[in-house]
Design an enzyme around this catalytic site. Structure first.
Site, PDB file in Angstrom:
ATOM      1  N   GLU A 410       0.804  -1.220   0.000  1.00 32.78           N
ATOM      2  CA  GLU A 410       0.000   0.000   0.000  1.00 32.78           C
ATOM      3  C   GLU A 410       0.837   1.272   0.000  1.00 32.78           C
ATOM      4  O   GLU A 410       0.470   2.273  -0.640  1.00 32.78           O
ATOM      5  CB  GLU A 410      -0.967  -0.002   1.190  1.00 32.78           C
ATOM      6  CG  GLU A 410      -2.149  -0.930   1.041  1.00 32.78           C
ATOM      7  CD  GLU A 410      -1.840  -2.393   1.281  1.00 32.78           C
ATOM      8  OE1 GLU A 410      -2.687  -3.254   0.956  1.00 32.78           O
ATOM      9  OE2 GLU A 410      -0.735  -2.683   1.790  1.00 32.78           O
ATOM     10  N   HIS A 477     -10.527  -5.324   8.819  1.00 33.63           N
ATOM     11  CA  HIS A 477     -11.041  -5.090   7.478  1.00 33.63           C
ATOM     12  C   HIS A 477     -12.416  -4.430   7.509  1.00 33.63           C
ATOM     13  O   HIS A 477     -13.156  -4.492   6.520  1.00 33.63           O
ATOM     14  CB  HIS A 477     -11.142  -6.408   6.690  1.00 33.63           C
ATOM     15  CG  HIS A 477      -9.831  -6.942   6.219  1.00 33.63           C
ATOM     16  ND1 HIS A 477      -8.895  -7.455   7.088  1.00 33.63           N
ATOM     17  CD2 HIS A 477      -9.282  -7.038   4.982  1.00 33.63           C
ATOM     18  CE1 HIS A 477      -7.827  -7.860   6.402  1.00 33.63           C
ATOM     19  NE2 HIS A 477      -8.036  -7.607   5.125  1.00 33.63           N
TER      20      HIS A 477
END
Length: 673
Positions: A410, A477
């Protein structure tokens, strides 16, 4: 008898030797002047000396073309002055003067001078290579033949960012030169104490690129190695790793006495500094006379002294500029100014869900603007078109050079997007889940959000970060972390509740000259956000809330998926004779407080709601602002409805208890009535 070719070769070699000396002299005397000013008390600032590293910068920068780009670090004086930076502007910046390149807002850790090929400087160790990849990506896509050299210290090789960047650069054959200035110390730790690697260039092979280690005290050795790497990059063969080894002759920072160094070893190194050694070499081999080199030194000293004196004499920036350059409108835009309302166009509509609406918007935008590129994990068609199929079909239509499947990294995704935006592209970077903001937060908070401010308004980072708040996926998540971004000056935060709003808001984000965080609710992917969407394209200005339902008794102010819970609560409460007005903020930065205040003036009661944790959440800021403005108007205390102060649990029953819903909103409304 020497041939003409021999004569020309000798002349070229001599010219290069003198050019290298000239650059080393500029570095040596610039560093010396700053240290003199600090020693005498003439100036006060943080400074990281480059004494002993002059040959590294000289050799590397001479190997670059004027149009090639440099990404450097806080210990970057040598790189910057040899790349041709505006000296007066540079000194003004590191001294914090109004005449600085960025008006004194960046300091030594945030130098940029695009006119001279200095793309960016970072104070975060190891972060530069991520950004360099993005600049190189733009050069590759646009076929400019530019090469990007990213300079960093040996200590940066311990940072994961560098390894992510090397992997991505090799994978995409980017025109990058990874230039490691190994000065024997990672701050105050010897190389042998932080790695078992004897040559840092050996790591290049693990990423499928060539690596070489050279004598960093010999400018010719550095020049030859970097020239070869530049030629390789320019020909499309991809990145290289060049390690130049020397010894830092001063402390990590000015004032550091280097008590960690062996005294005898340090004294021996200081007795034979690279600059003096190279000067003796040129005189000894007949390349230059003492008088000629003295003239070069005198010219460098005069130029540096003039620029330094000019910077010292310049005024400090006025406090009035403090809030300028956070956003493109030359101001700070936490609260949006009052503006005319904008509605979606009338006419033909089509029924779209949130996924289809975002897909259609990206498709149209990419067709209209070739500078828009997509970066993210598994977003290409060969990888399935994204976890939720939002980007399905786009790589087949626009090419894999514009829809890039990235490694699972990321920080690399955001760093590449930032670099590409600095080079003129308009990237859309996807973080699969909002939880992953934490992985990339250095790039987002320390770099993306600060570009405009650190550049004194000269540059922006026009990129969009798309991310999604999950559900039924557990504590890592499913988090809503919008308050992190809201607390970071320089990034706009957008969270649509309907497909129609998503189209208009995403179009607005794609046209911004500032970075935008575009948040999507997984809950709305599955029907909640579906509705009529105009066929004609349109834009909804950021900072413009929408009254989704009018009412007279109480205002519910919210955004995202909770807008639908608020509408359900309003419908339920209508049966009890309670009239609820629902205000959908749509954007959190800039924040349309005026619409909220207008609504609460009418209803005299407010419930603020959001999915994220209530403690220090966005609702607290909104409640405080409304309470301060309408204290005498409110008929009841403001109520806040938000997520519990817990991670988001996996069990469905616990997640339901963790997150607010229509019933919890009904309870809050009843409390204040």
């Amino acid at each position: 008898m020497a041939t003409q070719l021999d004569t020309e070769a000798h002349s070229s070699t001599t010219d290069r030797a003198i050019a290298l000396y000239r650059l080393m002299s500029r570095t040596h005397h610039a560093d010396k002047r700053v240290r003199k000013g600090l020693s005498s008390g003439e100036i006060a600032m943080s400074y990281w000396p480059v004494d002993g590293q002059e040959a590294m910068s000289a050799g590397a920068m001479l190997a670059l073309a004027d149009t090639d780009q440099l990404v450097s670090t806080y210990r970057g004086l040598g790189d910057l002055v040899t790349k041709g930076i505006d000296l007066a502007g540079y000194f003004g910046e590191i001294l914090g003067r109004e005449t600085g390149l960025s008006g004194g807002k960046a300091g030594a850790m945030g130098i940029s001078d695009p006119e001279h090929g200095i793309a960016w400087t970072t104070g975060i160790v190891g972060a530069g290579p991520l950004i360099a990849n993005g600049i190189a990506l733009a050069a590759s896509i646009r076929e400019t033949e530019q090469v990007v050299l990213v300079s960093f210290g040996d200590g940066a090789t311990s940072i994961g960012y560098l390894h992510e960047a090397m992997n991505m650069a090799a994978l995409w054959s980017l025109p990058v030169v990874f230039f490691c200035q190994n000065n024997a110390w990672a701050e105050s730790t010897q190389m042998s104490r932080y790695t078992r690697t004897t040559q840092l260039s050996d790591r290049a092979g693990g990423y499928g690129m060539p690596g070489v280690t050279v004598d960093g005290t010999d400018p010719h050795a550095v020049y030859d190695a970097v020239s070869a790497a530049v030629a390789r990059a320019r020909s499309g063969e991809g990145p290289s790793f060049v390690e130049a080894v020397a010894y830092r002759l001063q402390g990590h920072y000015f004032g550091d006495q280097m008590g960690y160094a062996d005294p005898a070893d340090l004294a021996a190194k200081r007795a034979d500094p690279p600059f003096d050694r190279y000067r003796r070499r040129l005189i000894a081999d007949g390349t230059a006379t003492t008088e000629a080199l003295d003239r070069i030194d005198a010219e460098a000293v005069a130029e540096i002294e003039e620029a330094f004196a000019s910077a010292c004499a310049a005024a400090l920036p006025d406090a009035a500029v403090l809030t300028r350059d956070v956003f493109a409108d030359n101001g700070s835009e936490v609260a949006a100014p009052r503006r005319a309302t904008t509605s979606v166009p009338q006419g033909e509509t089509e029924d779209l869900g949130l996924v289809q609406a975002i897909h259609r918007t990206l498709d149209r935008a990419m067709g209209a603007d070739e500078s828009i590129v997509l970066l993210g994990e598994d977003i290409g068609d060969r990888s399935g078109g994204g976890m939720f199929k939002i980007t399905a079909g786009l790589s087949a239509k626009y090419g894999e050079h514009r829809v890039r499947d990235t490694p699972i990294a990321e920080s690399s995704i955001i760093g590449a997007a930032l670099g590409a935006s600095l080079a003129g592209l308009r990237p859309v970077a996807e973080l699969m889940f909002m939880d992953f903001l934490g992985v990339a937060m250095d790039q987002i908070a320390n770099h993306v959000a600060k570009v405009r401010y650190l550049s004194g308004g000269r540059r922006g980072a026009p990129l969009v970060i798309r991310t999604m708040v999950g559900m039924a996926a557990g504590p890592q998540h499913s988090q809503a972390l919008e308050s992190w971004a809201m607390h970071t000056p320089g990034i706009k935060v957008v969270w649509p509740s309907t497909a129609a709003d998503a189209v208009g808001l995403l179009n607005a984000c794609l046209r911004q000259d500032d970075p935008c965080l575009f948040v999507e609710s997984m809950k709305l992917y599955y029907g909640g956000g579906r509705g009529p969407v105009p066929v004609a394209d349109y834009e909804i200005p950021l900072g413009l809330a929408d009254v989704k339902r009018t009412g007279s008794d109480v205002t519910i102010c919210t955004y995202g998926a909770l807008v639908h819970a608020a509408l359900a609560a309003a419908k339920s409460l209508e049966g009890e004779g309670i009239s609820v007005e629902v205000v959908d903020l749509r954007t959190l930065v800039p924040l349309d407080l005026e619409t909220v205040l207008d609504s609460v003036r009418k209803t005299r009661r407010l419930v603020v709601a959001h999915e994220s944790v209530g403690f220090c959440g966005p609702g607290a800021e909104i409640a405080a602002a409304v309470g301060a403005e309408l204290f005498g108007v409110l008929a009841a205390p403001i109520q806040r409805v938000a997520g519990s102060y817990t991670p988001v649990p996996r069990a469905a029953s616990l997640e339901a208890a963790c997150r607010p819903d229509a019933e919890s909103l009904c309870h809050a409304v009843r409390r204040i009535l």
